[in-house]
Scaffold this active site. Structure first.
Site, mmCIF file in Angstrom:
data_model
loop_
_atom_site.group_PDB
_atom_site.id
_atom_site.type_symbol
_atom_site.label_atom_id
_atom_site.label_comp_id
_atom_site.label_asym_id
_atom_site.label_seq_id
_atom_site.Cartn_x
_atom_site.Cartn_y
_atom_site.Cartn_z
ATOM 1 N N GLY A 205 0.818 -1.197 0.014
ATOM 2 C CA GLY A 205 -0.056 0.033 0.118
ATOM 3 C C GLY A 205 0.849 1.099 -0.067
ATOM 4 O O GLY A 205 2.014 1.262 -0.263
ATOM 5 N N ASN A 206 0.084 2.342 0.029
ATOM 6 C CA ASN A 206 1.013 3.658 0.195
ATOM 7 C C ASN A 206 0.355 4.580 1.230
ATOM 8 O O ASN A 206 -0.667 4.104 2.036
ATOM 9 C CB ASN A 206 0.934 4.373 -1.047
ATOM 10 C CG ASN A 206 -0.539 4.759 -1.451
ATOM 11 O OD1 ASN A 206 -1.153 5.417 -0.910
ATOM 12 N ND2 ASN A 206 -0.916 4.009 -2.628
ATOM 13 N N ARG A 207 0.786 5.660 1.548
ATOM 14 C CA ARG A 207 0.441 6.481 2.913
ATOM 15 C C ARG A 207 -0.451 7.411 2.486
ATOM 16 O O ARG A 207 -1.014 8.509 3.219
ATOM 17 C CB ARG A 207 1.822 7.369 3.215
ATOM 18 C CG ARG A 207 2.797 6.193 3.648
ATOM 19 C CD ARG A 207 4.305 6.748 4.304
ATOM 20 N NE ARG A 207 4.392 8.239 4.081
ATOM 21 C CZ ARG A 207 4.740 9.161 5.114
ATOM 22 N NH1 ARG A 207 4.527 8.655 6.227
ATOM 23 N NH2 ARG A 207 4.944 10.017 4.774
#
Ligand code: C5P
Length: 404
Positions: A205-207
């Site tokens: 995933g990412n932030r």
């Protein structure tokens, strides 16, 4: 200014006292209209003492003065706090079976409501449909916010702070004459970050928190558009009055966006995973089976923005370019290249890093079209989102002029 404060029957009714006091101290002529249920939570003497005006919930009081319509006709602003699910439903349906109902129906003043209820009631399809109806009619909806509810539970449904409701209500009066440049248009915004499963319990995933996309959806709603927010793993609540479609993976986001590719405006604010895991495991991978230095094979995801920019397409397609490039000129050049590569009409360029962009409150963006920079905005995500939506509205208007 004459302000009608409506109070409906929820436990947050006691907080209405703070809003009444703030409005009176600011010099406004405040008339309180509680529902019968509200008077079980807060006493009439409190409301009369704070508002300095008589308080009634009775349609048949003071009939000679036609009070059931006079209050609404003479109001410059109506603010309902708290607005229960029941009162929201009644406003949406145009019911007038009590003094608050007749007052609202008889008024042309800006109406501001602060919903408060348990999360389950807020998320109920009926409540969400009513809220959308109210938002489409131009009613200002403040909150609800996430936090502690009456019982041991917490979640979205807590009333916004009374001082925030008052601030939003007062600005609604000045905004009432403001233009609604996206009236009768449909806008689809993607927000958040997609997750790519590795196995049933893990993902890449990412932030991205989704805050920028959520602010854009709210700004488009305030500009009069019917808005759909396609949210991928949002860390922030979706704005009221916006249709929310929740997705997790890039494939789901793509399906949701392509199904809505015919909207007037598409804004791809989501941080989309460029790669997915090739060969997602059906069962949780164990250390024993995976070994000491496992390798994940990735496959390239389709570029959704590029697909959305192909014909037939929305009138305005907007992409985002979040980059860590430190040099301003190089950052803009990357933006120009990306705009051309993706085929979008507008590209919003911003710099992200470990302490800027993702999750940060303040932000700076530049909006590019094929001719260069068309807007430059910095500040809170709310004000930047407004500037971006204004730019989108100008672009849409110019396009509609070209192709009537
Ligand atoms: O190429 P890059 O990922 O920097 O492009 C960012 C823009 O493209 C964003 O608007 C993002 O939502 C969109 N995008 C997409 N599909 C992908 C990757 C990015 O729509 N697979």
């Amino acid at each position: 200014m004459r302000v009608v404060v409506g109070i409906s029957g929820g436990i947050a009714a006691y907080k209405a006292a703070l809003a009444i006091r703030e409005l009176v101290l600011a010099g406004h002529d405040v008339h309180v209209v509680p529902t019968a249920a509200a008077l079980r939570f807060i006493g009439r003497p409190t409301l009369e003492a704070l508002s300095r005006n008589p308080v009634s919930d009775e349609v048949f009081d003071d009939v000679a003065a036609v009070r059931h319509v006079a209050l609404g006709q003479s109001a410059d602003l109506i603010v309902v706090l708290p607005a229960t699910a029941n009162t929201i439903a009644k406003i949406a349906a145009g019911l007038a079976d009590d003094l608050l109902g007749t007052t609202i129906l008889a008024s042309r003043a800006p109406l501001v409501i602060a919903p408060a209820m348990h999360t389950e009631m807020w998320e109920q399809a009926a409540t969400q449909a009513n809220i959308r109806t109210l938002a489409e009619r131009g009613i200002t909806i403040v909150g609800p916010v996430a936090g502690q509810l009456t019982g041991d539970d917490s979640g979205v449904g807590r009333m916004a702070e009374p001082t925030d409701v008052v601030a939003a209500a007062l600005s609604a009066v000045s905004d009432a004459s403001a233009p609604r440049p996206l009236a009768s248009t449909t806008v689809v915004v993607s927000a958040g970050g997609t997750r790519e499963p590795i196995d049933p319990v893990r993902f890449l995933g990412n932030r991205s928190s989704g805050a920028m996309g959520v602010a854009l959806a709210a700004a488009a709603r305030d500009a009069g558009a019917a808005v759909t927010l396609v949210g991928a793993n949002l860390h922030v609540p979706a704005p009221a009055g916006v249709e929310l479609v929740e997705v997790e993976t890039t494939a789901q986001l793509r399906d949701a966006m392509l199904a809505r590719a015919g909207a007037d405006v598409i804004v791809m604010a989501a941080a989309v995973a460029d790669y997915r895991v090739d060969g997602v495991a059906d069962e949780k991978r164990t250390k024993e089976a995976w070994g000491e230095a496992p390798t994940l094979t990735l496959a390239l995801n389709p570029d959704i923005l590029h697909e959305l920019a192909q014909q037939p397409r929305a009138s305005v397609v907007v992409g985002f370019g979040a980059e860590t490039e430190p040099d301003d000129a190089a950052l803009l050049q990357r933006g120009r290249d990306k705009l051309a590569r993706k085929g979008a009409d507008l590209l919003v360029v911003n710099r992200v890093g470990h302490d800027a962009g993702f999750g940060a409150v303040d932000t700076r963006v530049q909006v590019l079209d094929a001719d260069g920079v068309v807007a430059d905005a910095s500040g809170s995500k709310t004000s930047v989102a407004r500037a971006i939506i204004d730019t989108v509205a100008l672009r849409l208007a110019a396009q509609q002029k070209e192709q009537p």
